[in-house]
Structures are given as structure tokens and as C-alpha cells.
Design an enzyme around this catalytic site. Structure first.
Site, short mmCIF file in Angstrom:
data_model
loop_
_atom_site.label_atom_id
_atom_site.label_comp_id
_atom_site.label_asym_id
_atom_site.label_seq_id
_atom_site.Cartn_x
_atom_site.Cartn_y
_atom_site.Cartn_z
N MET A 51 0.81 -1.21 0.00
CA MET A 51 0.00 0.00 0.00
C MET A 51 0.85 1.26 0.00
O MET A 51 0.49 2.24 -0.66
CB MET A 51 -0.89 -0.02 1.24
CG MET A 51 -2.26 0.55 1.00
SD MET A 51 -3.09 -0.20 -0.39
CE MET A 51 -4.52 -0.88 0.41
N HIS A 95 -9.59 8.07 -4.65
CA HIS A 95 -9.21 6.65 -4.72
C HIS A 95 -7.99 6.35 -3.86
O HIS A 95 -7.36 7.22 -3.32
CB HIS A 95 -9.03 6.20 -6.18
CG HIS A 95 -7.86 6.78 -6.91
ND1 HIS A 95 -7.37 6.21 -8.06
CD2 HIS A 95 -7.09 7.86 -6.66
CE1 HIS A 95 -6.35 6.93 -8.49
NE2 HIS A 95 -6.15 7.93 -7.67
N GLU A 96 -7.74 5.07 -3.70
CA GLU A 96 -6.62 4.57 -2.87
C GLU A 96 -6.73 5.11 -1.44
O GLU A 96 -5.74 5.50 -0.82
CB GLU A 96 -5.29 4.99 -3.53
CG GLU A 96 -4.08 4.16 -3.16
CD GLU A 96 -4.19 2.70 -3.51
OE1 GLU A 96 -4.62 2.37 -4.64
OE2 GLU A 96 -3.88 1.87 -2.63
N GLY A 97 -7.97 5.09 -0.92
CA GLY A 97 -8.26 5.67 0.39
C GLY A 97 -8.63 7.12 0.24
O GLY A 97 -7.82 7.91 -0.26
N HIS A 125 -7.26 8.86 5.09
CA HIS A 125 -5.84 9.09 5.39
C HIS A 125 -5.67 9.95 6.63
O HIS A 125 -4.68 9.81 7.36
CB HIS A 125 -5.13 9.66 4.18
CG HIS A 125 -4.96 8.63 3.12
ND1 HIS A 125 -4.01 7.64 3.18
CD2 HIS A 125 -5.68 8.37 2.00
CE1 HIS A 125 -4.14 6.83 2.15
NE2 HIS A 125 -5.15 7.25 1.41
#
Lengths: 599, 599
Positions: A293, A440-442, A447
Site C-alpha cells: 500500500m 481513490h486509494e483511500g 488518510h
């Protein structure tokens, strides 16, 4: 002037801010020297400018189409990827024994950035393929690696990451896709995956989906998720693609931007058996996924930076060549119009872009270099320290560029005025493309929770301590230097505010309240990190400026001006934000949903 | 729940924050009472929801097309405008003796907002027509008014404003379009106009272009600009449209958003004689144009608010109905997922939207009410005071919503996550539409220069004094009230910071330096004004909350929560910005263009 890269800035980061040469002296990278790195960057720039850039507008206007059977993409995409493949760049960061080029991660990262600045729609495919191959390489069996890795590293098969589902976007705990062991020893995959980038296309001979699914009987939540390889075409004994594996495209998503990369809803196992190959141990899927990740998230942040850079370079070029208006003191209508770069506010818009983009690129480079240093370090304590630093910087590297390089793209449009708002100029496309990155990607909020809920708490606060120590070392270096002393003091004060807010949050027993302002914390924390990056760059610029040639003096002066801009226009904002976070304000948390509009 | 309006909020503004009823008691508006106003808003809401809203996505996806001869627009647009015309809304704010409805400007403004929230692409046409008709009404000769006004007020002929040229976007001083007196007493117009919204279409029987042009021999710069009526079709003696007048569409601009309103490059007089009719005196064109500018600029700010509102309402509805994830303290994967409106950060994104949108709508309503009060006031001193207040608020009313309601639209996308980034949901469209507003009708920077370079200096600072006195009156009202006292104190401090920064700038002898940070000044000044608006709304909410019914209590609690949000999350930012402005920072002004990227 290139519209996709400032090579002088790359050299500055590689050799003046960071010390790539120390890395090139290690055995692992002994095939590379400064000249070889330059040649690689030359090749990449040429392919990106010749093959990626010219079709970017065309690809945006002609997004991939699905007729119910196949997905059609304009042929320029395949040609561009062919050139990328021929250069061996799918294998840039993989070991030579796997058929890769074994470049330092820092080099392959900065190289990859040029492709993403030139055409983010195309560069998505290698990005995903490399990520999937990385995960396979780390956790696949020898047999799985032998079967799937070579064609991915050669760029003949592409990869995807299949996490989200329609009912579970951000909440992986709630995914439902099943993997049931059949009588003949196959895992049969069934379920739906949403938002899968590159989930279908005819660009590659096969697609290797890395799929999260549940083996029935496993634990609930994230502890019951396993990782599977699910190829689009089953693989024959000789390694060639065989029959279809019942991964079916249910539809393409039609996005605001990033239109060149297909984004899909996939059905697994609806029309027949869909075979999956378990990677590693059952129920460890999320752990494996998270292992990769950091790199994926830094990659997303990097993509945001490169959209920002493309807008910055384009709008700078425009501002230098567009005459319009006069200075406020000039009331003579017969005087010549000035280039708009002469106007203070245009300079502010340019300087903000530069400060955001080059500051964030410094952070991406710093993170990539941490990955390299981890790899070559032989000291376990050092490795641990580097890993902690990377862990705490990752949510910032993903999120800060996604927020502020989007703001940079907003400024690029503003500089072009009405023209910037039309599709005849690329800046509105960058703005549309970049809006994806906080999602996207969290998501941005996730975060924030990752940073304030996990990273600053992990190992008893060890990661934060390591980061603070690094920043303090830079402050110490700057302290006492003419021209830098003030920044050292201001960064030190900002760090103090960060510390105070963090303590207040950690002392709060109510976790929901403690995390209620995690997003403002993330943004302010990011500002401190980027200010640190600017101080690092300013130190390097001050060091090199004396005795430099005229062109370099301009370059270093630009760095010093951008540092000054960031410290005057941006860093002071953190005090307000940290005060808010530290006050454990519950305005949002306590809001009843009924009151938003009333009745 | 309506997706285009919160009628409860309109009533709150009309009758609880402002005092529309006092206006309705004046002779000018004696035809209206509260019931009649409600009926008008009902009718407008119905037309907007039935005719404008359903085709908004379709219109965005099928923008007007030009085949070299005619412009084609989807038929739903004409049908929607037909309903608007049939209701008499083109004449909403015009006097009954002109065939209008003679509504209070406040009412016609809030009414118009519903159309712009429902479909900004369509609402552009009446907006421009009404603006052009207003100017004609103010400065045209009786003969010109008799010929052009009735069909515009009836909505059969549309209008445009033709200011910009390809080489002169923001710099009107440099326009070149010529108007030469012919032997037979016509002005012959020749030149090119760029960015002309509604410049060509087949929706109306004629188009009345209001064109800025130079009569040869006049002064250079803005003092030599005259205003002309240039119809698409010359007008026959009986008032019907006659032969074409050589205004030729050279091309449509293809925009990122606001796609429903054609935006054009027009050539005047290239293929033959293009007749123009001089309005008023020669060389007074810009003065006439600016006379109507306040309303046009408030209209642009209002459009920005309504895009923001549409995104707020849509994302609120989504957040209340989309289950995803759990609270941070809930580690049980078997517990039910919560609606995302339960998450603190989603509430933050909603609350920010509410604070931006409803705060800005309050300002738009306040400005519209100022226009009404000017009209009915019989006291010359009072009229002057109101005019000054409107003058200084106008750059804020145009710019603050354009910046912060765009930010609201960014948040709406974020709440919908991946879905928000697709064209299947309207929020990405609002974001694209709204990006226009900081560009047109004076860029964001130009309004900063207007505010700091003109408005705060005009009449010896009289406008600023009037504004400060108004804000201080509100502060005095709030002071001592439980729950409002703290806000009163904070707003007072913010006003002090504004004053200090303004003094520092006015004391600077170097005009270029004094105005170098005019944009950050504009943004911070706007925050103070919006905080004032929120304090006004909070006072009204506190007053009415006691004894209100349950639904109203929710509504008022929402107002108080949004006020609290603005004072905690937003207002504190102004201190950093005003310090920067007051320091006369020259980081941007002093930047040499060479240093941005180096060599």
C-alpha cells in the site's frame, strides 16, 4: 521548454537534495551511474513526449467504449504502451534476475512521473500492472511467480487490484466476494467488484486481477479476507493464455476525468466457473495488500503532483507569452500591454503552483528514496527507523498532493482565463483528472484517520518521534544561516503547534471525538512536512548558489523564492488549524443530521 | 426534499433576516404581499423542477453544436424557456408600465436562483437578456426603448453583452472594435468579440447585442469606448425582425462546464454592413456598462451560490441514504454499517457546504435588498449610504461565492466518493459549471484590485466606513447575548485585523506593491463579510427559536451550528491573511520571470 518535466529539478532532487550517488555506490545498483540514469531519463522523456503527450487530448475526448462485447480504445494508446514496453520500463524496478532493470526506486519513480504528466490515462495501466506484480513477487508461491510474473514484467499481461465492491467502497470490512474451494481443488470466485481500473481492455494478452475475497467459514471483517490471483484468461500449461475465466465486464464507469484508464464494474463467476489462485495463507489478504500500500499510495500522490506539474509548466509558458493589461501605476492606455507574467497576482498563482508542485515532488522523491535506503541498508535498527518514517509519511504523500496539486491545477486554469476553461487547452483536463486523487486509494478522510488514528500512535509514538527528529535535524542545519534562520524558527514553531495538537488528541479518551478533526490535522501536518521539504531544498540551493553559473543562479533563486512563498503564504495557516484540532472541537461530530436543512 | 431550493431558508432570509414586508408596504410594491410572493416562488419552483432540472444532464452531454450555418440545441431548452416566458419571468423586475411584473429585486433574485440551480446552462439566456434590457432601459433613447425593450421583456428577443475581444479579455482599455459613421447616418460596426455568451442561438426571434466599440478619433483607452445596440436581424418599421445584420458566428467555444449556454466568437461587419445604434453619448460606453455591473456581478456570484446549493442538497440527500463503515470506536465487523452522514468528516464536508452556500446566499439577498431599498428610499443621504454599501460589497458578492461555493462543489463530489466522480451523478457537473465563475465578469484578481485599489479608497474611504458601521451595529446587537457574545468578540477582532491591513496598504506609496496581495485581501475581506452574514442569521435564529415548533427548532439549530462552524473553522484564517497583506509582502511582485523553472 518541456511541458511534462523540469529535468533540472529532477537532477536537483537526485543529486543535490537527496544523495542518489551514495545509493549507486552500493552493490545492488552498481550497474548504474549518473550518466546511465541520465540516459534512462532521456529515453523516458522522449517516449513520453513523442507517444504519450500527443494523444492526451484525443484520448480524453474519446474515452474507452464498451459495445457489450469488447472495449475499444484509440490505437495511439497501444502504440504508446508498446514503446514503453520495448524500453523495458514495465520491469524498471524489478530485479534483473526477474527480467527487470533493477533501477533504484527513486529513479523509476521520477521516470514514471514523466509518463503520468504526459498522459495520465495511459500511465495508469503500467502503474497497476507494476503494483500487482510487486504483490505477487512478495507473496506468491514460486509456481505462481514463474507463471504470472514474467509476462507482467515484460508488459504483455497487465494487472489490476480488485478491492472495492458496490456496497463496500471505503469499508473493506464489508466485502462479500466469495472464494469457495471446489472438489477439484480450485477456488471458485463469485461476486462483484466496483471501481476496478484497467479491469477490462484489449491492450494486453491477459489481465491478472489481484482479488480480495472471503473463504466461507473465515472470521468476519477484515480478518477474514484472502487474496487471490484471478486471470482474465486461464493459463495453459505452456504459459499461454487459454480459455476465458468468467470475469465479465458489467460496465464501464464514465468519469469526469482520467478517462483514458478504463474503470470497471466486474462480475466474477456469474456465467460459469471463475478460478482463483490463493496467494499465501488464507485470511491474510488485507495484510498482503497493505504491504504494498505504501508504494501504491505514494504513486497516487505522485500522479497528483504530475498533473499539477503539467498545469504549472503549461500556464507558466502561457503567462510568459500572453500580453494583457498594464501595471497598476501605469495609466497610459497607449503604453504597450505587458506579458501577464508581469502581474503580481499571476506571479502569485505561478508561485503557489511551484511551491505546491515542487514541494510535493520533493516529498515523493524523499519517500521513494526511503524505500531504496531500506532495501540497501544492512543495519536493522536503521531499517526500522526508515520503515517508521515511510509509514508516517505515506498518508501525507498520498493526500497532500491530491489536495494542493488540485489547487495548483485550479490556478493554472485561472492564468489562462477563458481559454483555460475551454477544452482547446489542456489545463481543464488536468483539473478534471486530478479531482480523482483525493478519492481513490483511500479517501482524504481515511488518510486523516490513518495518520491521527494509527500512524502517530504506532509503536508508542515512535514513528512521529523519528519524523520530528528528522525535521529538527534540518532545522538545526538551517539555524544560523543567513537567509534561512527565520525559516528554521518558523518551522520549529509549527512543529511545536503540531506537537501540542497531537498531545491534546492523544489525551482524549473519546476516540470518536479525538478523530473528529482528523482531516484538518492531516492537511496541517502535510503543510509542516512540505515546509520541511522546502527548507531542505533551500539549504541545498543556498549551498550550491555561490559560484554557480547564471542559469543555475536563476534556478536556485527560484527555489529560494518558492521556499519564501511557502513560509509566508502557507505555513502560517497551520497554527489556526492545529488550534482547532487541539481544542477537540465537536461542531461537526455533534451535528444532528436533521438540522442541515430543517423541514 | 427539493434538489434546487430550501424554501424554508428563502422564507428565513426574506422575512426573518431581512424585512421584505417593510418593502411590500411601500407604494411601488403594493401589488405584492407575502402570499403573492409565495405563489410566485411556487410557480418558479415548479417550472424549474419540471422543465429545467430534468434535462440538465442531457444538455451537458449534448452541448450546442454549430454546423457552419446554424446552432442546434436540444429541444428541451426551448421548451423550458417557453414556460419561463409564459410565466412572464423575463419581465420579473421590470416596471409594469414596461410590461413587467415589477417584483422586488430581492424576490426576482431568489426566484431566479432556482432556475440556475436546476439548469445553469438554460438560465444563462434570461440572465443575459435581462441585463441587456436593464442597460437599454437606463440609457437608451425613447425610440430605442420602444423598439427593443418590449420583445426582450416578453422574452421573444434575447440579449448579450459584447465586451471582450481575443486580444483584450480583462483589458477593456485595449478593445479595437470600430464604429464608423456612414454617409447615411448609420454606425458601421467592425471587429471581433470573444467569449460572448448567448452570442448565437435559434431560441429567440432576434438577438440584441450590446456592443462596446470605438468611434474613430475618440480618446485612447477606456475613455474612448462607446456603447451600441447591434441586432442580429435589423428591425423593420413594424418592429419585426428583418434582414441579417452581418453579425457572424465565427465559432463556438467548447467549455469544461456551463455547456448549455453557447459561448461564441463573433465577427461584426466582415461580410457586409453591420449596423449599430449608439446608446446615449459617444465615449460614455464603459460608464453605462459599469452602471449595470453591480447587478451583473451579484448575478454571477448568485450563480456560483446556486451551483453550490445544488451540490449541497444532492450530497446531503446521498449522505443520509448511503450506508458505509462504522464509527471509530466500533470494532465489531458484524455491527450494521451506519449512514455516512454519521461520520464526523462527512458532517464537516456538509457543514462547510452549508456555511459557504447559505452564508453566501445571505450576502446575495442582502445586496439585492440594498438595490430595492435604494429604489424606494426617499432620503438622499440614505440612498447615498446604500449605494456606497452596495459598491463595496459587489466585488465580494461576485468573488467570494465563486471561490468558496466551488470549494463546496468539491466537497459534494467527495461525499459521493467514486460515484461523485462519474457523470451518472450531477455533482461533478456542478463542479465543472462553477469553475467558470472566478473567471468571467471580471477575474478573481480584478475584483481584488477593484476592492483594494478602488472601493476601500473611494470617497475618502466612505464606503468602507459605512460597511464597518453596519457590521459594528450587528456586533453590538449580538454582544451580551448568551451564545452570540463570543462571535461578536471574534468578529470585532477580525474587523480590527481588516482595518489594520487596510491602513498599512493605504499608507504605501508604491501602488504596485500596495496591490500585490489584493487577492488574499479580497478573500479575507470576504470571510469577514460572510461571518457578519452568519452573525445576522444567528441573531435571527436565536430570536425565533424560542417557542418555535419542532421542525423550525431543527432549522434554527442548523443555522446556529453553521454559524459556529464558520466562526471556528473559517473566520480565524483571516488573521494570517491580513497579517500577510499588511506586511506588504513582495515575494510575488519581486519574482523575476526567469526563475520559475530555471534553464
Amino acid at each position: 521548454m518541456s511541458m511534462i518535466v523540469n529535468r533540472r529539478d529532477l537532477d536537483f532532487l537526485l543529486y543535490e537534495v537527496l544523495d542518489l550517488e551514495s545509493l549507486l555506490r552500493t552493490p545492488r545498483y552498481s550497474d548504474y551511474d549518473r550518466e546511465a540514469v541520465g540516459a534512462i531519463l532521456d529515453t523516458a522523456q522522449q517516449i513520453a513526449e513523442d507517444k504519450y503527450l500527443p494523444c492526451a487530448t484525443l484520448l480524453d475526448a474519446n474515452e474507452p467504449a464498451f459495445d457489450g462485447r469488447t472495449v475499444t480504445i484509440i490505437p495511439e494508446v497501444s502504440q504508446a504502451l508498446g514503446a514503453y514496453r520495448a524500453a523495458g520500463f514495465f520491469g524498471a524496478s524489478f530485479d534483473t534476475e526477474l527480467g527487470g532493470l533493477q533501477m533504484p526506486y527513486l529513479v523509476s519513480t521520477l521516470m514514471g512521473g514523466m509518463f503520468s504528466a504526459a498522459n495520465g490515462g495511459i500511465s495508469g495501466y503500467p502503474f497497476l500492472t507494476i503494483g500487482a506484480a510487486n504483490m505477487l513477487n512478495a507473496f506468491g508461491s514460486d509456481e505462481q511467480k514463474a507463471r504470472f510474473l514474467p509476462p507482467m514484467i515484460e508488459g504483455r499481461w497487465f494487472g489490476t487490484m480488485c478491492l472495492s465492491e458496490p456496497q463496500a467502497g471505503s469499508s473493506l470490512s464489508d466485502i462479500r466476494t466469495k472464494a469457495e474451494l471446489s472438489a477439484d481443488g480450485h477456488y471458485l470466485i463469485s461476486g462483484n467488484k466496483m471501481w476496478i481500473s484497467g479491469g477490462e481492455q484489449e491492450l494486453s494478452e491477459n489481465i491478472v486481477h489481484m482479488v480480495l475475497a472471503r473463504i466461507p467459514g473465515g472470521p468476519a471483517g477484515v480478518k477474514g479476507i484472502s487474496l487471490f490471483i484471478v486471470p482474465k484468461y486461464r493459463v495453459n500449461a505452456d504459459g499461454t493464455p487459454g480459455e476465458r475465466n468468467n470475469v465479465v465486464l458489467a460496465g464501464l464507469n464514465h468519469k469526469m476525468g482520467h478517462r483514458g484508464t478504463t474503470n470497471t464494474l466486474l462480475n466474477f463467476g456469474e456465467g460459469g466457473e471463475c478460478h482463483g489462485h490463493l496467494v499465501g495463507e488464507p485470511h491474510q489478504g488485507l495484510k498482503y495488500m497493505f504491504h504494498m500500500m505504501n508504494e501504491a499510495r505514494i504513486g497516487v500522490g505522485h500522479g497528483a503532483v504530475m498533473s499539477g506539474l503539467a498545469g504549472y509548466l503549461y500556464s507558466l509558458d502561457y503567462a510568459r507569452n500572453r500580453p494583457q493589461g498594464r501595471h497598476p501605476h501605469d495609466k497610459d492606455p497607449n503604453s504597450a500591454q505587458v506579458m501577464i507574467v508581469e502581474h503580481a497576482d499571476i506571479r502569485r498563482l505561478l508561485m503557489a503552483q511551484k511551491a505546491y508542485v515542487e514541494g510535493a515532488l520533493g516529498l515523493i522523491a524523499c519517500c521513494a528514496f526511503l524505500i531504496d535506503r531500506q532495501k540497501v541498508s544492512t543495519d536493522e535498527a536503521e531499517q526500522g527507523r526508515l520503515a517508521l518514517l515511510l509509514d508516517i509519511l505515506t498518508p501525507v504523500a498520498k493526500s497532500w498532493p491530491s489536495e494542493f496539486c488540485l489547487e495548483a491545477n485550479k490556478h493554472a486554469i485561472q492564468i489562462l482565463g477563458g481559454y483555460g476553461y475551454t477544452r482547446d487547452y489542456p489545463v481543464e483536463r488536468f483539473y478534471r483528472d486530478n479531482r480523482l486523487n483525493p478519492i481513490h486509494e483511500g479517501t482524504h478522510a481515511i488518510h486523516g484517520l490513518d495518520l491521527l488514528g494509527r500512524k502517530v500512535r504506532m509503536a508508542g509514538g515512535a514513528a512521529l518521534k523519528v519524523l520530528v527528529a528528522e525535521i529538527e535535524a534540518t532545522i538545526a542545519e538551517a539555524r544560523g544561516q543567513t537567509g534561512l534562520n527565520g525559516y528554521a524558527e518558523e518551522l520549529s514553531q509549527a512543529l511545536g503547534a503540531l506537537d501540542e495538537a497531537t498531545r491534546a488528541v492523544l489525551a482524549c479518551g473519546d476516540l470518536n471525538l479525538a478523530l473528529a478533526n482528523a482531516t484538518p490535522y492531516l492537511d496541517a501536518f502535510g503543510h509542516v512536512v512540505i515546509a520541511w521539504m522546502w527548507l531542505c531544498q533551500a539549504i541545498a540551493a543556498m549551498r550550491a548558489r555561490e559560484g554557480a553559473n547564471e542559469g543555475d543562479v536563476d534556478f536556485y533563486d527560484g527555489k529560494l523564492a518558492a521556499c519564501r512563498f511557502f513560509f509566508r503564504y502557507e505555513l502560517p495557516k497551520v497554527h489556526t488549524q492545529f488550534r482547532l484540532v487541539g481544542s477537540l472541537d465537536d461542531t461537526c461530530l455533534a451535528t444532528r443530521p436533521e438540522i442541515f436543512v430543517g423541514h
